[in-house]
Design an enzyme around this catalytic site. Structure first.
Site, PDB file in Angstrom:
ATOM      1  N   CYS A 192       1.697  -0.501 -13.624  1.00  0.00           N
ATOM      2  CA  CYS A 192       2.686  -0.180 -12.590  1.00  0.00           C
ATOM      3  C   CYS A 192       2.393  -0.945 -11.287  1.00  0.00           C
ATOM      4  CB  CYS A 192       2.734   1.332 -12.364  1.00  0.00           C
ATOM      5  SG  CYS A 192       4.205   1.878 -11.460  1.00  0.00           S
ATOM      6  N   HIS A 205       3.906   2.913 -17.948  1.00  0.00           N
ATOM      7  CA  HIS A 205       2.657   3.678 -18.026  1.00  0.00           C
ATOM      8  C   HIS A 205       2.338   3.973 -19.494  1.00  0.00           C
ATOM      9  CE1 HIS A 205       2.042   4.718 -13.709  1.00  0.00           C
ATOM     10  NE2 HIS A 205       3.339   4.496 -13.655  1.00  0.00           N
ATOM     11  N   GLU A 218      -0.310   4.855 -20.891  1.00  0.00           N
ATOM     12  CA  GLU A 218      -1.267   5.947 -21.119  1.00  0.00           C
ATOM     13  C   GLU A 218      -0.578   7.266 -21.433  1.00  0.00           C
ATOM     14  OE1 GLU A 218      -0.643   5.657 -16.598  1.00  0.00           O
ATOM     15  OE2 GLU A 218      -0.936   4.295 -18.281  1.00  0.00           O
TER      16      GLU A 218
END
Length: 448
Positions: free
Chosen positions: A261, A393, A395
């Protein structure tokens, strides 16, 4: 499902207990399950587990209008059947409704304990969940076997990989929990232990050297010791220059790097400054210190409403690999050569497309964009072991048995195994003991 936990006297002070009491009648019994988590202490003087605190807390809970469907007993050491039966008798629940969880080396043991004690079957019957009989399915057995193999592997990890996380919120490490978990998933897959070093981005800035030289040099020492660097997302002006300095160091000294990001956006800023010579390159997110500068990162126009609240690009979005770039893209291979992927986004700013041609001529490759080809999503450097940054993102959807590809790539590169992994067409990560140099040496020996 409601989960309540606490010691004696704590439950009455919970204002939401009354709300749950009323809620259970609104949604009916078949749609409401109350789980009470209780500590079962074991004083060193006697060595016996004490069930009285659990009995009293369950009684207090019932006095407030809630009856536990499950009692989860937390303890330092395993609880024997006699103690479990005692809790069952005095708390008026069946033995199957008493779940015992003792301390373990890894949280990944917990699902195995819960499965062995019939929790899946209990929820299936208690809540009338429309699920298959998981105990009998081949898929369930396969997943259970894979999970047990993973847990066994975690318990015997020896080698470690050192990753430096350069961020703004490092004082509160829980701010990066999702990033930490994604890194752990990747290291477990690579049979490695994660040694994560949190570095405050502001400590890497030249201003810190003037005010606190010790902190400045310690931060740079920790960064230089790392096998790989990650710059996660974030907002605000604090530590921006420190993050850019870390990105520059990783790029110049060929250290594996992953930007997420804001890390993606600052990787563009860093490259524009130090490779293209645009000293005034910056992101519009940071208030200008002079009248004119080159904002290579701008605010998304359709998300600009004049106020900050509710203006971000959120949720799962499609990212498409560019046809002419994908063959050279590391992430395209790591994602299984898919034409498009779906990842979750959370950002308000984007790279200004008017500078893309100059950036790519300088060597920065934008290998993916959104489905409308309006926004850039992934960048890579071809002359670098692993220099990757993504606008999304990854994750958020990483899992222990299926780690996020960008994070897996970082760990593989940091442990010097990325090239051999790609050479095997991303099949298997090895046993954690073979480096790329050893693979090359072995192939040379075989050819002699």
């Amino acid at each position: 499902m409601v989960m309540l936990g606490g010691t004696i006297g704590d439950i009455e002070g919970m204002p939401f207990v009354e709300a749950f009491r009323q809620f259970q009648f609104r949604v009916k019994k078949e749609n409401f399950c109350c789980v009470h988590v209780s500590l079962v202490p074991q004083p060193k003087a006697t060595g016996e587990h004490k069930t009285k605190p659990t009995q009293i807390s369950v009684r207090e809970l019932r006095g407030l209008g809630l009856s536990p469907d499950l009692i989860v007993c937390r303890s330092e050491n395993p609880i024997d059947e006699n103690v479990k039966q005692k809790i069952s008798n005095f708390c008026h629940v069946s033995p199957e409704q008493v779940i015992c969880l003792h301390d373990v080396n890894s949280v990944y043991h917990v699902p195995i304990f819960l499965e062995e004690q019939g929790l899946v079957k209990f929820f299936h019957e208690r809540l009338h969940l429309p699920m298959r009989q998981l105990d009998c399915s081949i898929e369930a057995r396969r997943r259970s076997k894979e999970w047990r193999k993973l847990v066994k592997k975690i318990d015997h990890l020896v080698k470690e990989v050192r990753i430096a996380l350069v961020g703004k919120y490092t004082v509160l490490e829980d701010s990066y929990t999702s990033v930490t978990k994604a890194l752990q998933h990747a290291t477990m897959m690579c049979n490695l232990k994660l040694n994560l070093e949190f570095i405050a981005a502001a400590d890497l800035e030249t201003e810190m050297e003037k005010t606190n030289a010790i902190r400045y040099h310690e931060a740079w020492q920790n960064l230089c010791k790392a096998d790989g660097v990650i710059v996660p997302g974030g907002f605000g002006t604090n530590g921006i220059e420190g993050k850019i300095a870390a990105i520059q160091w990783a790029r110049v000294y060929k250290k594996p790097f992953l930007g997420i990001c804001l890390g993606f956006q600052l990787a563009v800023v860093e490259f524009a400054r130090h490779e293209l010579g645009w000293e005034d390159a910056h992101t519009i997110e940071i208030p200008p210190t002079k009248e004119s500068r080159r904002n290579v990162v701008i605010e998304m126009l359709e998300h600009h409403t004049g106020i900050m609240g509710g203006t971000m690009r959120l949720g799962k979005k499609v990212t498409m690999f560019r046809t002419e770039k994908k063959e050279q893209s590391i992430l395209w291979h790591l994602y299984g050569k898919q034409e498009l992927i779906e990842e979750r986004h959370r950002h308000r700013y984007e790279v200004d497309k008017i500078y893309v041609e100059d950036l790519e001529k300088g060597g920065l490759n934008f290998v993916a964009h959104d489905e409308k080809e309006e926004r850039l999503e992934i960048l890579e450097l071809s002359d670098h072991p692993y220099f990757v940054a993504v606008q999304f993102h990854p994750e958020y959807i990483s899992r222990p048995l299926k780690p996020s590809p960008p994070y897996l790539g970082l760990i593989l590169a940091a442990s010097n195994r990325l090239h051999s992994y790609l050479a095997r067409d991303c099949q298997g990560v090895g046993n954690g003991e073979t480096s790329d140099e050893e693979v090359v040496s072995e192939s040379r020996l075989n050819s002699m």
